[in-house]
Design an enzyme around this catalytic site. Sequence first.
Site, PDB file in Angstrom:
ATOM      1  N   CYS A 100     -33.990 -55.328   6.051  1.00 40.06           N
ATOM      2  CA  CYS A 100     -34.738 -56.050   7.084  1.00 40.06           C
ATOM      3  C   CYS A 100     -33.907 -56.056   8.362  1.00 40.06           C
ATOM      4  O   CYS A 100     -32.752 -56.461   8.358  1.00 40.06           O
ATOM      5  CB  CYS A 100     -34.999 -57.480   6.610  1.00 40.06           C
ATOM      6  SG  CYS A 100     -35.547 -58.583   7.919  1.00 40.06           S
ATOM      7  N   CYS A 104     -38.253 -58.387  14.422  1.00 43.14           N
ATOM      8  CA  CYS A 104     -39.729 -58.450  14.525  1.00 43.14           C
ATOM      9  C   CYS A 104     -40.243 -59.881  14.646  1.00 43.14           C
ATOM     10  O   CYS A 104     -41.303 -60.099  15.238  1.00 43.14           O
ATOM     11  CB  CYS A 104     -40.374 -57.804  13.316  1.00 43.14           C
ATOM     12  SG  CYS A 104     -39.438 -56.473  12.586  1.00 43.14           S
ATOM     13  N   THR A 191     -35.254 -65.562   9.153  1.00 41.25           N
ATOM     14  CA  THR A 191     -34.798 -64.175   9.234  1.00 41.25           C
ATOM     15  C   THR A 191     -33.987 -63.940  10.515  1.00 41.25           C
ATOM     16  O   THR A 191     -34.482 -64.178  11.615  1.00 41.25           O
ATOM     17  CB  THR A 191     -36.026 -63.243   9.207  1.00 41.25           C
ATOM     18  OG1 THR A 191     -36.700 -63.416   7.962  1.00 41.25           O
ATOM     19  CG2 THR A 191     -35.626 -61.796   9.364  1.00 41.25           C
ATOM     20  N   GLU A 257     -31.137 -64.320   5.949  1.00 41.83           N
ATOM     21  CA  GLU A 257     -31.963 -65.516   6.066  1.00 41.83           C
ATOM     22  C   GLU A 257     -31.056 -66.735   6.034  1.00 41.83           C
ATOM     23  O   GLU A 257     -30.039 -66.737   5.335  1.00 41.83           O
ATOM     24  CB  GLU A 257     -32.990 -65.618   4.928  1.00 41.83           C
ATOM     25  CG  GLU A 257     -34.336 -64.998   5.242  1.00 41.83           C
ATOM     26  CD  GLU A 257     -34.362 -63.484   5.127  1.00 41.83           C
ATOM     27  OE1 GLU A 257     -33.534 -62.956   4.349  1.00 41.83           O
ATOM     28  OE2 GLU A 257     -35.180 -62.833   5.786  1.00 41.83           O
ATOM     29  N   HIS A 292     -47.298 -60.902  11.981  1.00 37.90           N
ATOM     30  CA  HIS A 292     -46.222 -60.604  11.031  1.00 37.90           C
ATOM     31  C   HIS A 292     -46.764 -59.938   9.762  1.00 37.90           C
ATOM     32  O   HIS A 292     -46.067 -59.175   9.109  1.00 37.90           O
ATOM     33  CB  HIS A 292     -45.419 -61.863  10.706  1.00 37.90           C
ATOM     34  CG  HIS A 292     -43.983 -61.538  10.371  1.00 37.90           C
ATOM     35  ND1 HIS A 292     -43.185 -60.746  11.166  1.00 37.90           N
ATOM     36  CD2 HIS A 292     -43.217 -61.863   9.297  1.00 37.90           C
ATOM     37  CE1 HIS A 292     -42.000 -60.605  10.597  1.00 37.90           C
ATOM     38  NE2 HIS A 292     -41.996 -61.274   9.464  1.00 37.90           N
ATOM     39  N   TYR A 296     -45.487 -56.022   8.220  1.00 38.85           N
ATOM     40  CA  TYR A 296     -45.084 -55.586   6.880  1.00 38.85           C
ATOM     41  C   TYR A 296     -45.674 -54.237   6.499  1.00 38.85           C
ATOM     42  O   TYR A 296     -45.181 -53.573   5.588  1.00 38.85           O
ATOM     43  CB  TYR A 296     -45.479 -56.656   5.838  1.00 38.85           C
ATOM     44  CG  TYR A 296     -44.499 -57.812   5.786  1.00 38.85           C
ATOM     45  CD1 TYR A 296     -43.794 -58.211   6.907  1.00 38.85           C
ATOM     46  CD2 TYR A 296     -44.279 -58.502   4.591  1.00 38.85           C
ATOM     47  CE1 TYR A 296     -42.909 -59.258   6.861  1.00 38.85           C
ATOM     48  CE2 TYR A 296     -43.383 -59.559   4.532  1.00 38.85           C
ATOM     49  CZ  TYR A 296     -42.698 -59.933   5.668  1.00 38.85           C
ATOM     50  OH  TYR A 296     -41.812 -60.965   5.615  1.00 38.85           O
ATOM     51  N   CYS A 299     -42.436 -52.166   8.232  1.00 35.86           N
ATOM     52  CA  CYS A 299     -41.053 -52.246   7.753  1.00 35.86           C
ATOM     53  C   CYS A 299     -40.934 -51.951   6.262  1.00 35.86           C
ATOM     54  O   CYS A 299     -40.044 -51.226   5.838  1.00 35.86           O
ATOM     55  CB  CYS A 299     -40.437 -53.605   8.096  1.00 35.86           C
ATOM     56  SG  CYS A 299     -40.909 -54.966   7.016  1.00 35.86           S
ATOM     57  N   GLU A 455     -39.372 -61.129  -0.343  1.00 37.56           N
ATOM     58  CA  GLU A 455     -39.945 -61.320   0.983  1.00 37.56           C
ATOM     59  C   GLU A 455     -41.327 -60.671   1.083  1.00 37.56           C
ATOM     60  O   GLU A 455     -42.181 -61.136   1.828  1.00 37.56           O
ATOM     61  CB  GLU A 455     -39.016 -60.773   2.062  1.00 37.56           C
ATOM     62  CG  GLU A 455     -39.434 -61.274   3.434  1.00 37.56           C
ATOM     63  CD  GLU A 455     -38.589 -60.738   4.545  1.00 37.56           C
ATOM     64  OE1 GLU A 455     -38.217 -59.561   4.473  1.00 37.56           O
ATOM     65  OE2 GLU A 455     -38.303 -61.480   5.481  1.00 37.56           O
TER      66      GLU A 455
HETATM   67 FE1  SF4 Z   1     -37.693 -58.124   8.499  1.00 37.67          FE
HETATM   68 FE2  SF4 Z   1     -39.893 -56.715   8.083  1.00 37.67          FE
HETATM   69 FE3  SF4 Z   1     -40.055 -59.222   8.988  1.00 37.67          FE
HETATM   70 FE4  SF4 Z   1     -39.139 -57.204  10.528  1.00 37.67          FE
HETATM   71  S1  SF4 Z   1     -41.240 -57.438   9.699  1.00 37.67           S
HETATM   72  S2  SF4 Z   1     -38.284 -59.245  10.341  1.00 37.67           S
HETATM   73  S3  SF4 Z   1     -38.027 -55.995   9.031  1.00 37.67           S
HETATM   74  S4  SF4 Z   1     -39.301 -58.549   6.992  1.00 37.67           S
HETATM   75 FE    FE Z   2     -40.119 -61.223   7.068  1.00 41.63          FE
END
Ligand code: SF4
Ligand code: FE
Length: 493
Positions: A100, A104, A191, A257, A292, A296, A299, A455
Amino acid sequence: MALMSAREYIDSLRAMKTRVYMFGERVENWVDHPIIRPSISSVAMTYQLAQDPEYRDLMTARSSLTGETINRFNHLHQSTEDLKNKVKMQRLLGQKTAACFQRCVGMDAFNAVFSTTFEIDEKHGTKYHENFRNFLRMVQEKDLTVDGAMTDPKGDRSKAPHDQSDPDLFVHVVERRDDGIVVSGAKAHQTGSINSHWHLIMPTIAMGEADKDWAVSFACPSDADGIYMVYGRQSCDTRKLEDGNIDKGNMKFGGQEALVVLDNVFIPNEYIFLNGEYEFAGMLVERFAGYHRQSYGGCKVGVGDVLIGAAALAAEYNGADKASHIKDKLIEMTHLNETLYSCGLACSCEGHPTKAGNYEIDLMLANVCKQNVTRFPYEISRLAEDIAGGLMVTMPADTDFKSDTVVGKGGETLGDICNKFFAAKDGVNTEYRQRILRLIENMCLGTAAVGYRTESMHGAGSPQAQRIVISRQANLAEKKNLARTIAGIPQDK
Ligand code: SF4
Ligand code: FE
């Protein structure tokens, strides 16, 4: 300074006085701490790639506020093309870090707060949108990393914020002054919080009038007076304290985290974006969560690409890569991974402008995206473990592989014995096999499993949160009418 280099980013963290606690003590030099540093390296990659000619187009954008070139992580999406590029950028970062990369949450918070403050001002005549524009301009100009912080500890889940026996279980206003507010509470599993220059705090649930003091959104520096952070442990994290890099699984990168505590923190008026207009808390939550959930679809797919590649290499090193069931498992992993990417792109393609002018995703498709993310990475991990074999969890330490201790009757060392019995296909270096199995272990069970597995379940909201939005967006009444029409039933029957 429009774009910071990776080195400048790391140096900028050193200049901060962020209070960090781990293993019961304050960590003074947290930037160089072996457990924390890999997560900083992941964020640094968002700076590094923005200056790389190969990736610059994807990693940067033209600011709608200043006209300058900025990092895309600080951008307000201006089109569906921008929304798609966001997902592509996240897949790229997942591929480069297998972890991660944290930045983001800020990007998603910027876009949610920008559009919501516009609508609050429209109704209440407040100045939150202007406040936010000024804040974001500063973030863009300095190329900062910001933690978009939403999740409160929440205490008794059956009770609203004002009903909790401890009011701090949701971030709230404890004092209103002419020049600002004083806030207390905490944000859980944040995060990248330690690696962020600023925090952008948002409420975590829809609220009623009695929750007015909890309906609050603001920005503050991560080292503001009264803020401190407690580092969240990850499975196998103390391997990062060991010498050598093989058993770490991911040599360089990681996620992060932490619990962020706000102990009577003063927030000047200019950094306040919501202060008591409780009916907008739900809108802010839904918009941030929507963005968000789209994230996902980028990422996790990038990290999935690395895991699929690692599984394919493990099979190759074992001499099993020609077996039809292995090929089929790799196809299945790829199918699942690309399905997630399709969802991330689909909700972007179907995006639309908000009243404030920035673009948001299609809410239904973003929630379908995240709902699939609560499942597919688990299946992809299961198949990776299937292909890797049990050795990914029974292999001796790297120090055994490198040991000179004589153990054999013929003078063989411990290292000789490990290399003899853990050899795979002829011509394959046993160390490469070690490395790839430890990488799979790291993503499925180790430190990176925080980002890739649990996550995937709970980040951006637990599965039930998506099902609630999906049910709201499902428009069953219209679907029933479709069925009535086809079946020849009157619309009122
Ligand atoms: Fe982390 Fe994915 Fe959230 Fe970006 S979108 S902060 S990489 S979990
Ligand atoms: Fe996340």
